[in-house]
Design a protein around this motif. Structure first.
Motif, mmCIF file in Angstrom:
data_model
loop_
_atom_site.group_PDB
_atom_site.id
_atom_site.type_symbol
_atom_site.label_atom_id
_atom_site.label_comp_id
_atom_site.label_asym_id
_atom_site.label_seq_id
_atom_site.Cartn_x
_atom_site.Cartn_y
_atom_site.Cartn_z
ATOM 1 N N VAL A 287 0.717 -0.981 -0.489
ATOM 2 C CA VAL A 287 0.060 0.170 -0.375
ATOM 3 C C VAL A 287 1.150 0.920 -0.003
ATOM 4 N N SER A 288 0.368 2.502 -1.230
ATOM 5 C CA SER A 288 1.011 3.360 -0.830
ATOM 6 C C SER A 288 1.078 4.244 0.199
ATOM 7 N N ARG A 289 2.296 4.935 0.632
ATOM 8 C CA ARG A 289 2.293 5.664 2.131
ATOM 9 C C ARG A 289 1.524 6.783 1.569
ATOM 10 N N ALA A 290 1.062 7.455 3.443
ATOM 11 C CA ALA A 290 0.642 8.402 3.057
ATOM 12 C C ALA A 290 1.121 9.501 2.737
ATOM 13 N N SER A 291 0.086 10.315 2.753
ATOM 14 C CA SER A 291 1.402 11.715 2.692
ATOM 15 C C SER A 291 1.874 12.673 4.020
ATOM 16 N N ARG A 292 1.176 12.354 4.799
ATOM 17 C CA ARG A 292 2.335 12.490 6.102
ATOM 18 C C ARG A 292 2.788 10.969 6.988
ATOM 19 N N ARG B 172 2.578 10.944 17.365
ATOM 20 C CA ARG B 172 1.999 12.123 17.455
ATOM 21 C C ARG B 172 2.918 13.398 16.991
ATOM 22 N N ASP B 173 4.431 13.015 17.818
ATOM 23 C CA ASP B 173 5.243 13.968 17.171
ATOM 24 C C ASP B 173 5.692 13.766 15.582
ATOM 25 N N ASP B 174 5.505 12.420 15.032
ATOM 26 C CA ASP B 174 6.083 11.841 13.886
ATOM 27 C C ASP B 174 5.042 12.934 12.572
ATOM 28 N N GLY B 175 3.790 12.362 13.261
ATOM 29 C CA GLY B 175 2.390 12.629 12.160
ATOM 30 C C GLY B 175 1.137 11.797 12.554
ATOM 31 N N GLU C 272 0.904 -7.131 8.962
ATOM 32 C CA GLU C 272 0.455 -7.530 7.840
ATOM 33 C C GLU C 272 -0.548 -6.305 8.416
ATOM 34 N N VAL C 273 -0.935 -6.202 9.641
ATOM 35 C CA VAL C 273 -1.989 -5.046 9.623
ATOM 36 C C VAL C 273 -1.354 -3.252 9.562
ATOM 37 N N ALA C 274 0.372 -3.686 9.898
ATOM 38 C CA ALA C 274 0.586 -2.336 9.339
ATOM 39 C C ALA C 274 1.334 -2.268 7.901
ATOM 40 N N ALA C 275 1.482 -3.040 7.537
ATOM 41 C CA ALA C 275 1.489 -2.710 5.488
ATOM 42 C C ALA C 275 -0.012 -2.914 5.406
ATOM 43 N N GLU C 276 -0.510 -2.864 5.458
ATOM 44 C CA GLU C 276 -2.493 -2.510 4.789
ATOM 45 C C GLU C 276 -2.483 -1.319 5.234
ATOM 46 N N LEU C 277 -1.873 -0.758 6.149
ATOM 47 C CA LEU C 277 -2.719 0.491 7.077
ATOM 48 C C LEU C 277 -1.632 1.538 6.145
ATOM 49 N N GLY C 278 -0.500 1.109 5.500
ATOM 50 C CA GLY C 278 0.954 1.663 4.457
ATOM 51 C C GLY C 278 1.778 2.647 5.480
ATOM 52 N N ALA C 279 1.373 2.451 7.008
ATOM 53 C CA ALA C 279 1.870 3.107 8.315
ATOM 54 C C ALA C 279 3.780 2.555 7.758
ATOM 55 N N ASP C 280 4.419 3.685 7.902
ATOM 56 C CA ASP C 280 5.598 3.877 7.966
ATOM 57 C C ASP C 280 6.328 3.145 9.670
ATOM 58 N N ALA D 4 -4.407 16.301 20.067
ATOM 59 C CA ALA D 4 -5.544 15.362 19.646
ATOM 60 C C ALA D 4 -4.914 15.352 17.622
ATOM 61 N N GLN D 5 -5.586 14.329 16.878
ATOM 62 C CA GLN D 5 -5.033 14.861 15.107
ATOM 63 C C GLN D 5 -6.591 15.110 14.490
ATOM 64 N N SER D 6 -6.341 15.056 13.415
ATOM 65 C CA SER D 6 -7.449 15.515 13.212
ATOM 66 C C SER D 6 -7.196 14.252 11.054
ATOM 67 N N LEU D 7 -7.544 13.053 11.408
ATOM 68 C CA LEU D 7 -6.499 11.801 10.892
ATOM 69 C C LEU D 7 -7.225 12.040 9.046
ATOM 70 N N PRO D 8 -6.514 12.184 7.704
ATOM 71 C CA PRO D 8 -7.012 12.242 6.793
ATOM 72 C C PRO D 8 -7.931 11.221 6.763
ATOM 73 N N GLN D 9 -8.916 11.770 5.232
ATOM 74 C CA GLN D 9 -9.728 11.057 4.538
ATOM 75 C C GLN D 9 -8.946 9.954 4.215
#
Length: 520
Positions: A2-7, A30-33, A93-101, A178-183
């Protein structure tokens, strides 16, 4: 992949750190993104790696605490996923499917858990995903306190305490922002939640409260309901019919990080007079009752240390006595880090040959609080009804089992593991080995607690004994059946063991063990 998110996106793996304040791994994420969180009901893998499976009381506690954590994370825009199974498979598995860094977690210290975390890190590296671990459970990590002698680690508490207190402790961190998770990330979370077979919809799906998850070796009867029509429920191993926490421990506790932090506001009231009051089991304010909250990391040890240091109206003697107990927890984890299988193997190897008895009836009587020895029976009733027992009484009950009844300490440790809401992989076995005389800094074997003398000294007016042997002020609908007594009290029950004779038998068994060692 899965491609990485923009941040940057981090998968934060919660374990025994169910809080949002003073959480280094969560704050760094949270400091990372952006952050997505996960909690797994873990199973040990085929190589025995992973945490010890939770006991019944701790399963109830974590079920309740996770609901609070989920709500606190939701307020901060952080999704919390649930899974059950082997972490070496689920996390990568979950990290890869989410595209987590990156995947982050708080460090664990038991050898089997460390091995599991190392295996997870290797699997992540193979997928090109970074992993980072952070401190968070302890004030002083085990490798930061080492004796100057040839010994690899401290085996006696007082030298450990003197050394550990010299290590500076950082100030606690504030609550995570808090964060505002990208759509795009939120949509990906929804897709993964629906597609990954390990992920579950909600806390209830973890099966923490499923039938058959009560204490594993319950052999005694319980009275259910009131009046002449009250039913007797006979429980055997794995009996699925009695979710025992519903009208017992659930009436005494409010799990979760919110209640944990509220308790800190009243900490000064609990610590004033602590040096003396902590040994009085009938004093409801004598201890801080924070042990289960530390066990699940609803509040951090350094948050508590900072709170106690900030108390201006508490005397130095009481303050130090309380902090010393906090460092006893540190000492237990220090030992656990260095010694595997503490729940099964004695640290003093000669005790592997101790001539313990095999007496299932005596064990069942001890578990049920039917020994006829008032202080012990009161403690075992308190344990069953509340999931907790006063520490002074824990020592007396453990001494009776291992030295008067001559039953293996592992049986008592397992019972406490199943029924204590604060049972963890360090304190529980380390404390049992201490009483049994086979652990580090152990109480000498010839020190046999006399329950009657202990009761006369610490419960002279019978406040504690009356409370737990005559009923829990009507709060508990189910009472341990102690024979013919209608109120569940021990009544005129004859003690199952003579304290004086059994003490002499224990000392003789100890001498026999030493003689056998000498002969070898």
């Amino acid at each position: 992949m899965v491609s990485r998110a923009s941040r940057p996106l981090t998968l934060l793996w919660f374990r025994d750190d169910l809080r949002v304040t003073d959480h280094e791994a969560l704050t760094a994420a949270r400091d990372d993104g952006d952050v997505v969180a996960i909690w797994i009901r873990e199973e040990r893998d085929t190589e025995g790696r992973g945490p010890r499976p939770l006991g019944a009381a701790t399963r109830w506690w974590v079920h309740e605490s996770l609901q609070v954590l989920g709500a606190e994370l939701d307020k901060r825009g952080i999704p919390l996923l649930f899974a059950a199974g082997t972490a070496t498979q689920i996390i990568p598995e979950v990290a890869a499917e989410l595209g987590a860094d990156t995947v982050r977690w708080s460090r664990r210290y038991a050898p089997a858990s460390r091995a599991l975390d190392e295996a997870v890190a290797r699997e992540l590296e193979a997928r090109g995903i970074a992993s980072e671990d952070s401190p968070g459970a302890l004030l002083v990590e085990p490798w930061k306190v080492e004796p100057s002698s040839a010994s690899a680690y401290y085996k006696v508490f007082t030298p450990f305490w003197n050394a550990a207190r010299q290590v500076s402790v950082d100030l606690p961190l504030p609550a995570v922002k808090a964060q505002s998770l990208p759509q795009e990330v939120a949509d990906r979370v929804d897709r993964v939640r629906g597609a990954n077979t390990h992920l579950l919809a909600e806390v209830d799906d973890l099966g923490l409260l499923e039938a058959g998850t009560g204490p594993a070796s319950t052999r005694f009867s319980l009275r259910s309901g009131e009046g002449a029509g009250a039913a007797k429920i006979s429980l055997g191993e794995g009996d699925p019919r009695f979710p025992w926490w519903e009208d017992t421990i659930a009436r005494h506790w409010t799990p979760g990080c919110v209640a944990a932090h509220e308790a800190v506001d009243h900490l000064g009231e609990r610590i004033a007079g602590y040096a003396e009051d902590r040994d009085i089991p009938g004093d409801p304010e004598g201890t801080s009752a924070l042990s289960p909250r530390l066990r699940f990391g609803e509040i951090s040890a350094r948050k508590l240390l900072a709170a106690v240091d900030a108390l201006g109206d508490v005397g130095a003697v009481d303050r130090e006595a309380w902090i010393r107990q906090l460092y006893w927890r540190e000492f237990a984890w220090h030992l656990t880090y260095h010694v595997p299988d503490l729940d099964r193997r004695p640290m003093r190897p000669e005790f592997a040959g101790f001539p313990y008895e095999d007496d299932p009836e005596a064990l069942a009587a001890w578990q049920a609080g039917r020994t006829g020895i008032a202080l012990v029976d009161a403690g075992m009733r308190q344990l069953w009804r509340t999931g907790w027992m006063h520490n002074r009484v824990r020592m007396v009950a453990a001494s009776l089992l291992t030295k008067n009844l001559l039953l293996p300490w592992q049986l008592g440790e397992q019972w406490f593991w199943d029924t204590l809401v604060d049972a963890d992989e360090a304190n529980n076995p380390v404390s049992w080995q201490w009483v049994a005389g086979c652990g580090a800094d152990a109480s000498p074997f010839f020190r046999v607690f006399n329950p009657e003398r202990q009761r006369a000294r610490f419960d002279p007016d019978g406040v504690y004994v009356r409370q737990w042997l005559e009923g829990d002020t009507g709060e508990s609908a189910r009472e341990v059946d102690a024979g013919d007594s209608d109120d569940g009290s021990a009544g005129e029950q004859v003690p199952i063991v003579d304290l004086g004779e059994s003490r002499q038998a224990a000392l003789a068994a100890f001498d026999a063990m030493k003689s056998a060692q000498s002969a070898d």
